[in-house]
Design a protein around this motif. Structure first.
Motif, mmCIF file in Angstrom:
data_model
loop_
_atom_site.group_PDB
_atom_site.id
_atom_site.type_symbol
_atom_site.label_atom_id
_atom_site.label_comp_id
_atom_site.label_asym_id
_atom_site.label_seq_id
_atom_site.Cartn_x
_atom_site.Cartn_y
_atom_site.Cartn_z
ATOM 1 N N UNK A 84 33.891 33.799 36.093
ATOM 2 C CA UNK A 84 34.222 34.689 37.097
ATOM 3 C C UNK A 84 35.630 34.927 37.088
ATOM 4 N N UNK A 85 36.554 34.174 36.797
ATOM 5 C CA UNK A 85 37.932 34.491 36.869
ATOM 6 C C UNK A 85 38.560 35.159 35.776
ATOM 7 N N UNK A 86 37.873 35.134 34.392
ATOM 8 C CA UNK A 86 38.428 35.790 33.371
ATOM 9 C C UNK A 86 38.293 37.298 33.225
ATOM 10 N N UNK A 87 39.289 37.804 33.042
ATOM 11 C CA UNK A 87 39.499 39.419 33.406
ATOM 12 C C UNK A 87 38.261 40.415 32.808
ATOM 13 N N UNK A 88 37.641 40.146 31.655
ATOM 14 C CA UNK A 88 36.843 41.197 31.168
ATOM 15 C C UNK A 88 35.725 41.716 31.520
ATOM 16 N N UNK A 89 35.638 41.913 32.751
ATOM 17 C CA UNK A 89 34.407 42.261 33.681
ATOM 18 C C UNK A 89 34.038 43.997 33.494
ATOM 19 N N UNK A 90 34.970 44.746 33.228
ATOM 20 C CA UNK A 90 34.578 46.167 33.015
ATOM 21 C C UNK A 90 34.308 46.488 31.685
ATOM 22 N N UNK A 91 34.304 45.595 30.840
ATOM 23 C CA UNK A 91 34.012 45.924 29.333
ATOM 24 C C UNK A 91 32.640 45.980 29.442
ATOM 25 N N UNK A 92 31.809 45.030 30.216
ATOM 26 C CA UNK A 92 30.313 44.681 30.001
ATOM 27 C C UNK A 92 29.582 45.844 30.786
ATOM 28 N N UNK A 93 30.253 46.156 32.137
ATOM 29 C CA UNK A 93 29.784 47.143 33.051
ATOM 30 C C UNK A 93 29.699 48.485 32.280
ATOM 31 N N UNK A 94 30.698 48.689 31.564
ATOM 32 C CA UNK A 94 31.101 50.057 30.975
ATOM 33 C C UNK A 94 30.059 50.187 29.886
#
Length: 348
Positions: free
Chosen positions: A110-120
């Motif tokens: 939950x603290x590692x950056x690549x969130x937007x990659x998946x939701x994109x």
């Protein structure tokens, strides 16, 4: 003129050859650098996971330091290939680690950056990217995107709605079952198995009240799913729900009921099961139920003798086999002798 054309052709060929060698050299250099970069990401991530799961008590690693380290090795929104490779490593690592460390990894992820990659990916038009994005989101426990996934449970594409339904189970647990009656598309047998297994893996303690809330659903797949959950968790208190579907009009529902019933030894319900037996229209399913009755109760001579008198030859043979192997050879012989005598085979 011919010589000039030949020279021109040779020059063009030489130019193409030079460009080809330059391209090959560029590709080799790029691949070597890319491989070196991927190894750096993999080794750094392995070290981060190791230090996080097994910290040094005197010098524990902080989540802020981990974020800075990830950015330092190129995990940024502007470098999506690096981000995607890290996501692959995260999912692979989470699948191979169980127990308390599995839950600790959720906090780390939950603290590692690549969130937007998946939701994109989820927001794209293509079904394949949508399904992959949903899978990455629930594998990395990105609960902040739950509201965007909920509407996809009824997506027209099988794989998208399959991953969305699994995501609801992962994020909501037993509460996710409340969506089952509102699913417009059929939940296949394979998807039912995945839902049950994922629910059992993540939420060992059954919540019977949450399950009972969907008992009223008239969807056939919902009935099958409920019975499979009862079987997986061994909920003997809910056995009446399974029994009530032994004579259901739908073949697959009856098949699921008989299959799930075989996981329980319900000796106190045998008489009730015998009553359901006569209301089952398919012989193969009747045979399965005869096997269950035989294995879970004492021999009821009257019941099996009645089966010998039925019009179906398969049921007759099954009943005769059970009686013969249970010490009632004389009864079977007497019955068949009476049958043959009635046909005049032994008439003098």
């Amino acid at each position: 003129m011919d010589i000039a054309v030949l020279i021109l052709v040779l020059k063009v060929g030489l130019l193409i050859l030079i460009l080809l060698w330059i391209s090959i050299s560029f590709i080799m250099i790029y691949r070597r650098r890319r491989s070196r970069k991927l190894r750096l990401i993999e080794n750094t991530f392995a070290e981060v996971v190791s230090n996080y799961l097994y910290p040094d008590k005197e010098n524990p690693v902080s989540l802020v330091e981990i974020q800075r380290l990830m950015r330092k090795i190129g995990i940024r929104e502007s470098r999506m290939m690096n981000v995607q490779y890290l996501i692959t490593l995260m999912i692979r690592t989470q699948r191979s680690i169980l127990g308390k460390n599995h839950h600790k990894l959720k906090k780390l992820y939950s603290q590692i950056p690549p969130y937007r990659a998946s939701i994109s990916k989820v927001r794209t038009y293509g079904w394949y990217n949508k399904a992959c994005g949903i899978r990455e989101i629930y594998e990395m426990n990105q609960t902040q995107y739950l509201q965007e996934i909920i509407p996809l449970r009824n997506h027209k594409n099988l794989y998208v709605r399959r991953e969305a339904q699994i995501a609801l189970v992962v994020f909501l647990g037993w509460e996710s079952l409340r969506f089952i009656p509102y699913l417009r598309q059929k939940v296949t047998l394979w998807q039912q198995i995945k839902i049950v297994e994922k629910l059992y893996d993540l939420y060992k303690e059954p919540q019977v009240e949450a399950l009972r809330k969907i008992y009223g659903s008239d969807r056939t797949f919902a009935k099958q799913l409920i019975m499979r959950i009862i079987r997986k968790y061994g909920l003997e208190s809910e056995i009446d729900y399974i029994l009530s579907h032994l004579d259901h009009s739908n073949y697959e529902v009856r098949e699921a009921a008989i299959y799930c019933l075989n996981s329980f030894k319900v000796t106190t319900k045998i008489e009730e099961i015998k009553n359901f037996f006569h209301r089952i229209p398919v012989v193969s399913q009747q045979r399965q139920l005869i096997d269950y009755i035989f294995e879970n109760s004492e021999i009821d001579l009257n019941f099996y003798m009645d089966l010998l008198r039925t019009s179906n030859d398969e049921i007759k043979l099954k009943a005769a086999e059970i009686l013969w192997n249970s010490g009632y050879k004389e009864k079977v012989q007497e019955f068949y002798l009476q049958q043959y005598s009635n046909t005049g085979v032994y008439a003098e």
